[in-house]
Structure formats: C-alpha cells, structure tokens
Design a protein around this motif. Structure first.
Motif, short mmCIF file in Angstrom:
data_model
loop_
_atom_site.label_atom_id
_atom_site.label_comp_id
_atom_site.label_asym_id
_atom_site.label_seq_id
_atom_site.Cartn_x
_atom_site.Cartn_y
_atom_site.Cartn_z
N VAL A 1 10.95 -111.28 8.90
CA VAL A 1 11.77 -112.47 8.69
C VAL A 1 13.10 -112.28 9.41
CG1 VAL A 1 12.98 -113.83 6.94
CG2 VAL A 1 10.74 -112.88 6.42
N GLN A 2 13.54 -113.30 10.11
CA GLN A 2 14.85 -113.22 10.76
C GLN A 2 15.92 -113.24 9.67
OE1 GLN A 2 15.67 -112.92 13.98
NE2 GLN A 2 13.53 -112.76 14.57
N SER A 3 16.67 -112.15 9.59
CA SER A 3 17.72 -112.07 8.59
C SER A 3 18.92 -111.35 9.18
CB SER A 3 17.23 -111.32 7.35
OG SER A 3 18.27 -111.23 6.41
N THR A 4 20.09 -111.88 8.93
CA THR A 4 21.29 -111.23 9.42
C THR A 4 21.91 -110.36 8.34
OG1 THR A 4 22.63 -113.13 8.78
CG2 THR A 4 21.81 -113.05 11.05
N GLU A 5 21.34 -110.42 7.15
CA GLU A 5 21.92 -109.68 6.03
C GLU A 5 20.87 -108.79 5.37
OE1 GLU A 5 24.05 -110.70 1.82
OE2 GLU A 5 24.20 -112.12 3.44
N PHE A 6 21.20 -107.52 5.25
CA PHE A 6 20.36 -106.58 4.54
C PHE A 6 21.17 -105.96 3.44
CE2 PHE A 6 17.82 -107.01 8.33
CZ PHE A 6 16.52 -106.88 7.86
N PRO A 7 20.58 -105.62 2.35
CA PRO A 7 19.15 -105.73 2.06
C PRO A 7 18.72 -107.18 1.81
CG PRO A 7 20.32 -104.88 0.14
CD PRO A 7 21.33 -105.00 1.25
N VAL A 8 17.49 -107.49 2.20
CA VAL A 8 16.97 -108.84 1.99
C VAL A 8 16.50 -109.01 0.55
CG1 VAL A 8 16.33 -109.32 4.37
CG2 VAL A 8 14.69 -108.18 2.88
N MET A 9 16.11 -107.92 -0.07
CA MET A 9 15.73 -107.91 -1.48
C MET A 9 16.76 -107.03 -2.19
SD MET A 9 12.25 -106.42 -3.26
CE MET A 9 11.18 -107.76 -2.77
N PRO A 10 17.33 -107.50 -3.29
CA PRO A 10 18.32 -106.70 -4.00
C PRO A 10 17.77 -105.31 -4.35
CG PRO A 10 18.22 -108.90 -4.93
CD PRO A 10 17.08 -108.79 -3.97
N LEU A 11 18.60 -104.30 -4.15
CA LEU A 11 18.19 -102.93 -4.48
C LEU A 11 18.29 -102.70 -5.98
CD1 LEU A 11 19.93 -101.10 -1.50
CD2 LEU A 11 17.55 -101.86 -1.67
N VAL A 12 17.85 -101.54 -6.42
CA VAL A 12 17.71 -101.22 -7.84
C VAL A 12 18.96 -101.54 -8.66
CG1 VAL A 12 17.25 -99.36 -9.48
CG2 VAL A 12 15.97 -99.45 -7.34
N GLN A 13 20.12 -101.03 -8.23
CA GLN A 13 21.33 -101.22 -9.03
C GLN A 13 21.72 -102.69 -9.14
OE1 GLN A 13 22.81 -98.65 -10.81
NE2 GLN A 13 23.68 -100.45 -11.80
N GLU A 14 21.59 -103.44 -8.07
CA GLU A 14 21.91 -104.86 -8.11
C GLU A 14 20.95 -105.61 -9.05
OE1 GLU A 14 22.44 -108.77 -5.22
OE2 GLU A 14 22.16 -106.81 -4.29
N ARG A 15 19.68 -105.23 -9.03
CA ARG A 15 18.72 -105.87 -9.95
C ARG A 15 19.08 -105.56 -11.39
NH1 ARG A 15 14.90 -103.72 -6.26
NH2 ARG A 15 14.02 -102.38 -7.89
N LYS A 16 19.48 -104.33 -11.66
CA LYS A 16 19.90 -103.97 -13.03
C LYS A 16 21.15 -104.74 -13.43
CE LYS A 16 18.06 -99.30 -13.22
NZ LYS A 16 18.38 -97.85 -13.25
N ASP A 17 22.14 -104.77 -12.53
CA ASP A 17 23.41 -105.45 -12.83
C ASP A 17 23.21 -106.94 -13.11
OD1 ASP A 17 24.66 -103.03 -12.42
OD2 ASP A 17 25.45 -103.56 -10.44
#
Length: 128
Positions: free
Chosen positions: A64-80
């Motif tokens: 997928v064309q994306s200018t922002e990574f991570p494209v899927m929230p990482l573990v800590q962001e998902r917890k937060d």
C-alpha cells in the motif's frame, strides 16, 4: 625445534581464526543480511505478530502506498488506545485483520495477500 614448531602452529591458528572472523563480520554487514529478505513467517498468525510489533517488517511487507509508518499501530500504541486486534476471513492466500476500540467507533481493517510472503495490500478505515 619443538618450541619453534609450537610457535609457528600458534601463529598459523591465530592467522586462520582472524581470517574467519573478518569473513564472518563482512558477511553479517552485507546488505542481504541486514534487509528483510526472508519472510518473517508463512503462517498468518505468526506473521501478524511480527508485522504488528515491528515497523521494519511493516515497511518491508506493505504494498500500500503510505507516507507514514507504522501503518498499523505497534503494541504500545494499541495498549494505550485500548485497541483490540482480531484475525478474520483467513484463507490460504488472503486474510483480514481488524483493529477496533470497543468503546468507540474506531475500526480499521488491514487486508493481506500471500505470494512469496504475506503482504499488506489494502487498508480500510470504517470508523465513523
């Protein structure tokens, strides 16, 4: 003469082991060794665990064309953000991962396709 042979043998061993060490460090510094050339996992469950916790894996296995990574929230962001991840609609060549917050209208689906490895091919934001 025996001591001279021992010294020569010791120098020969040191020289040989130094050459191997130099060869090993050269191999580990090569671009192929540092890039994501090996699929993290063929099994979608294991692949998603790696993909969802490592930005480098996301960069390597996202089409997928994306200018922002991570494209899927990482573990800590998902917890937060109390995001719940669920693997859905799994076949041999396709899978969908939904990411949602049960207390809000946040819902994003990530679509993966298998070729030589799983790759993120589409993202749909169904949040209201």
């Amino acid at each position: 003469m025996g001591d001279l042979n021992k010294l020569f043998f010791a120098l020969l061993l040191m020289s040989a082991s130094h050459g191997q060490a130099a060869q090993l460090s050269t191999q580990s510094d090569s671009p192929a060794a540092t890039s994501m050339s090996v699929c993290p996992a063929q099994d979608i469950s294991f692949f998603i665990q790696r993909f969802s916790s490592d930005e480098a894996v996301q960069r390597s296995y996202t089409t997928v064309q994306s200018t922002e990574f991570p494209v899927m929230p990482l573990v800590q962001e998902r917890k937060d953000n109390a995001l719940v991840m669920q693997l859905e609609d799994v076949t041999a060549s396709n899978a969908r991962v939904s990411l949602a917050n049960p207390d809000t209208d946040y819902r994003v689906s990530y679509y993966f396709k298998m070729d030589d490895c799983w790759r993120l091919v589409r993202i749909e934001n169904q949040s209201l």
